[in-house]
Design a protein around this motif. Structure first.
Motif, PDB file in Angstrom:
ATOM      1  N   SER B  40       1.003  -1.299  -0.137  1.00 56.20           N
ATOM      2  CA  SER B  40      -0.010   0.160  -0.351  1.00 56.20           C
ATOM      3  C   SER B  40       0.879   1.140   0.109  1.00 56.20           C
ATOM      4  CB  SER B  40      -0.902   0.134   1.225  1.00 56.20           C
ATOM      5  OG  SER B  40      -1.624  -1.051   1.124  1.00 56.20           O
ATOM      6  N   ALA B  44       0.899   4.513  -2.358  1.00 54.99           N
ATOM      7  CA  ALA B  44       0.299   5.592  -2.164  1.00 54.99           C
ATOM      8  C   ALA B  44       1.526   6.539  -2.545  1.00 54.99           C
ATOM      9  CB  ALA B  44      -0.042   5.936  -0.652  1.00 54.99           C
ATOM     10  N   MET B 352      -5.104   7.123   1.928  1.00 54.89           N
ATOM     11  CA  MET B 352      -3.796   6.679   2.390  1.00 54.89           C
ATOM     12  C   MET B 352      -2.770   8.784   1.891  1.00 54.89           C
ATOM     13  SD  MET B 352      -2.928   3.718   1.273  1.00 54.89           S
ATOM     14  CE  MET B 352      -3.967   1.400   1.721  1.00 54.89           C
ATOM     15  N   GLY B 356      -2.057  10.777   5.209  1.00 55.08           N
ATOM     16  CA  GLY B 356      -0.149  10.530   5.527  1.00 55.08           C
ATOM     17  C   GLY B 356       0.497  12.003   4.985  1.00 55.08           C
ATOM     18  N   GLY B 367       0.728   7.368   5.895  1.00 57.60           N
ATOM     19  CA  GLY B 367      -0.617   7.162   5.386  1.00 57.60           C
ATOM     20  C   GLY B 367      -0.821   5.307   5.132  1.00 57.60           C
ATOM     21  N   GLY B 368       0.452   5.142   4.046  1.00 58.87           N
ATOM     22  CA  GLY B 368       0.203   3.199   3.335  1.00 58.87           C
ATOM     23  C   GLY B 368      -0.053   2.547   4.266  1.00 58.87           C
ATOM     24  N   ILE B 371      -3.165   3.722   7.002  1.00 59.60           N
ATOM     25  CA  ILE B 371      -4.321   2.919   7.190  1.00 59.60           C
ATOM     26  C   ILE B 371      -4.566   1.624   6.932  1.00 59.60           C
ATOM     27  CG2 ILE B 371      -6.574   3.553   4.879  1.00 59.60           C
ATOM     28  CD1 ILE B 371      -6.083   5.920   6.932  1.00 59.60           C
ATOM     29  N   TRP B 372      -3.465   1.357   6.170  1.00 58.48           N
ATOM     30  CA  TRP B 372      -4.132  -0.593   5.906  1.00 58.48           C
ATOM     31  C   TRP B 372      -4.250  -1.041   7.326  1.00 58.48           C
ATOM     32  CZ3 TRP B 372      -5.782  -3.621   2.681  1.00 58.48           C
ATOM     33  CH2 TRP B 372      -5.801  -4.246   2.348  1.00 58.48           C
TER      34      TRP B 372
END
Lengths: 336, 434
Positions: B40, B44, B352, B356, B367-368, B371-372
């Motif tokens: 992810s 992102a 993300m 982020g 963020g990747g 959020i994941w």
């Protein structure tokens, strides 16, 4: 005789479904175009707004049915429609107050609003699934057919039957009424005129004493009504499933853009351009051509230009072709 | 608080969340979250390159990710010799005919003078070309798909090492991005968004329908792996011995070892891409990109080729998404076109980047991961919350049943709220652009 059969087959499988689908798209695209014209952004949450309004209609329909209320040959959903519109309007007005107004007063760039609408899309999508679940829901009742294929064959003596579903007729009639009312409102009433003025030139409109918050509120209410009606008609005609409504975003945007974003007339034209292209390109023409072709030359294959799974691809292709030749759409939409 | 301290603390927080998963749930799921978090983060990074650096609004991430997935099949699966013999060449010939038609139509449009004749000739070329293409192509496809449809029914791939699919996925996504960019980058920003949304749907439609290429919804399973199989490890005496020496049973040890190897591979890709992206951001090229983003007109007046630069960064960002797609399919070991959904592979990646910190590479990576992690954990958390709320209710009350059932939909709601709150109160994200 063969020619008549071909005409009947064509109306049965192409013209009637495309007209119904086109009306649903046009109503959806009108909502997108109004938001674009007045609030000046592409609303990615529109499909989910439709789904939300329809979900309320579905629940209200079930409630009415449980009370034993029905409209006889007409679907009970028509009675539930005002409830759905009210619910949807409450939701979008609430969203506007909590979310969009902040960016409006900040004069944020349109693209920021688009991203914000992506967030709203997530929330609404979750909300709809929370309320009614992700599954297919059936809520159509009343008479299924106005003309059934068997009756038509017996009456006309043709080989091809013509079926007209009551939901299809209802879609067309409702769409005409709604569009007429909308145009009357935009062209004849004071509020409608102030909306158009605001859309054409914001500064000039503010200068002449138009209250922008009022314009925005009225726009959202109209959009909620259009979205709920479009969603309910689509749900009656096909079925209600939240994910399908989310996917409708692409053909609806395509319709609005092909017609020219911000132009209500364009949204309607765009809706029909998209629906007729989708249906004719994914329809298997074997039957119609079989009637028209001379003896012995009937096509052996299905004569289907593209498989039905490509229907989103078709709307997008039309969109690209139109944009390449007329960058602001058929009816010269505005740009922000 | 200075920027690097803030970044360190936030990354430490994410690391703790993942470690916490390992301690409280299982190390297996912690590694799963870590692996998909790495993938992810790469996605992102790609979107951040387009949006954060250049202000390009791409909502077709799903399409590029899916192309990367297709690359894995085309590179790593063994070729189906029988299918190639029955119709492979005819399929290729059909595709060439199709491409030739389009090229011919473009040439005709470009060469002929304006007028009705030009439109008619171009249309005629397209219509005739379409039927020629379908005639050649359909015959080939029928042949290929008839070959043992239950297990193959497609052309297969080149049978090369699967790691090669990662760069190839990037190249395929870059090619698609070039095509889209050429047609759509001249359009206004929200038209570009709709165009990318549409192209992603087309790519998925092709993957789902063109069985000769990707087996369609029948899925390609059992893709080759760059790491050993768990079962092999469990049968290797040396491995079993080492696992037992560490006090682990061989089955657990083998799954952890395999996932750990994937994590190392993914981390290498992420670090290389992150390093490149940081270099790009700090180079004159990155400064020019941001200058174009902030004021296109001024940049154009300074002699910058705005459309050219946009095309460049659009291709680069999409290529990164393609690499991530190939990595993900390699991790899954299968290509399942039906699972590519825009909410998951486009809009979640956008969450993300926004949360982020757009314009900041480290922010996109953070963020990747974050959020994941939430995407995976919100569902059990939501269920726990619902259990807590409904604890006092009757065991068979319909409201309770509905709430328990709906807990699964908490994730979309949470993601939306998270995105809206970020956009409102920290519009530059957790790690803002400097």
């Amino acid at each position: 005789m063969d020619f008549l059969n071909a005409v009947v087959a064509l109306s049965n499988f192409v013209i009637i479904p495309a007209l119904a689908y086109g009306s649903q798209l046009a109503l959806g695209a009108l909502g997108v175009t109004l938001i674009y014209g007045i609030l000046r952004f592409s609303n990615f949450a529109h499909g989910d707004t439709m789904a939300f309004g329809t979900a309320i209609v579905v629940l209200a329909t079930w409630w009415l049915q449980s009370l034993g209320v029905s409209l006889g040959p007409f679907p009970t959903a028509l009675l539930a429609l005002p409830i759905g519109i009210a619910g949807c309007a409450a939701l979008v007005l609430g969203t506007d107050r909590v979310v969009y107004r902040f960016y409006r007063t900040q004069k944020a760039k349109p693209v920021i609003l688009v991203i914000v609408s992506m967030g709203v899309m997530f929330v609404m999508n979750g909300l709809v699934r929370f309320i009614i679940g992700p599954d297919d829901q059936r809520f159509a009742d009343g008479e299924r057919f106005i003309i059934s294929a068997r009756e038509f064959k017996a009456w006309s003596g043709l080989d091809e039957g013509l079926a007209l579903k009551s939901t299809q007729a209802l879609t067309l009639v409702t769409a005409v009424v709604v569009v007429a009312a909308l145009f009357w409102f935009l062209n004849r009433t004071r509020t409608g005129k102030s909306m158009r003025a605001y859309s054409d030139n914001e500064d000039l409109a503010l200068l002449s004493g138009i209250n922008p918050e009022r314009v925005v509120t009225v726009t959202w209410i109209i959009v909620a009504a259009l979205a709920t009606i479009a969603g309910t008609l689509y749900g009656l005609d096909k079925s209600f499933k939240p994910f399908t409504y989310f996917q409708l975003l692409l053909p609806i945007f395509a319709a609005a853009i092909v017609g020219g974003l911000g132009s209500p007339l364009g949204a309607i034209a765009g809706g029909f351009v998209i629906s007729f292209s989708e249906v004719t390109i994914t329809y298997a023409w074997k039957k119609v051509l079989g009637y028209l072709a001379p003896e012995g030359l009937e096509p052996s294959g299905l004569v289907q230009l593209l498989s039905t799974d490509y229907k989103f691809a078709v709307s997008f292709m039309i969109l690209l072709v139109v944009l390449l030749f007329r960058p602001t759409g058929l009816f010269r939409g505005k740009s922000v | 608080m200075n920027d690097s301290l803030r970044a360190t603390l936030l990354f430490a927080l994410v690391a703790m969340l993942i470690l916490g998963t390992g301690l409280m749930q299982s190390w297996n799921s912690a590694l799963l979250i870590l692996n998909m978090g790495l993938v992810s983060a790469v996605m992102a990074l790609g979107v951040n390159l387009q949006w954060g650096f250049a202000g390009l609004f791409n909502v077709g991430v799903m399409g590029f990710v899916a192309l990367g997935g297709l690359a894995t099949v085309l590179v790593a699966q063994p070729p189906v010799a029988e299918a190639w013999a029955t119709g492979g060449l005819r399929v290729i010939a059909g595709l060439i005919a199709g491409a030739a038609t389009v090229a011919l139509a473009i040439v005709a449009w470009g060469r002929m003078a304006r007028g009705r004749a030009r439109g008619l000739v171009t249309t005629a070329i397209l219509v005739v070309g379409f039927f020629v293409f379908r005639w050649i192509f359909d015959g080939g496809v029928a042949g290929v798909e008839a070959v043992n449809p239950a297990s193959t029914g497609y052309l297969g791939g080149l049978g090369l090492p699967v790691l090669l699919a990662w760069p190839v996925g990037g190249v395929m996504a870059a090619g698609a991005a070039w095509l889209i960019g050429k047609t759509a980058l001249g359009l206004r920003s929200d038209y570009l968004a709709i165009a990318t949304l549409g192209i992603a749907e087309i790519i998925i439609a092709v993957l789902k329908n063109e069985d000769w290429l990707s087996r369609g919804v029948k899925n390609v399973i059992g893709l080759p792996r760059p790491v050993p199989f768990e079962i092999e490890l469990q049968q290797t005496p040396a491995f079993v011995e080492r696992a037992q020496g560490l006090g682990l049973d061989p089955v657990t040890a083998s799954t952890l070892w395999v996932k750990g190897l994937y994590a190392v591979l993914f981390a290498i890709v992420l670090v290389v891409l992150l390093w490149l992206a940081q270099r790009a951001l700090k180079s004159p090229w990155g400064r020019m990109m941001r200058a174009i983003r902030d004021n296109e007109t001024a940049a154009e007046a300074m002699g910058k080729d705005v459309t050219g630069r946009h095309l460049q960064v659009f291709i680069l960002g999409s290529a990164i998404c393609g690499i991530a797609g190939a990595m993900m399919t390699t991790l899954d070991g299968q290509l399942t076109p039906g699972t590519y959904q825009p909410l998951r592979f486009t809009f979640l990646v956008w969450v993300m980047v926004i949360v982020g910190g757009s314009g900041n590479n480290l922010g996109a990576v953070l963020g990747g991961f974050l959020i994941w992690f939430l995407w995976v954990q919100v569902e059990p958390l939501g269920r726990g919350l619902v259990d807590l709320i409904t604890a006092g209710m009757d065991a068979d009350s319909p409201i309770r049943a509905h709430l328990v059932e709906s807990a699964a939909h908490m994730r979309l709601l949470t993601m939306g709220v998270l995105m809206l709150v970020t956009l409102r109160f920290a519009p530059r994200g957790l790690l803002p652009e400097r």
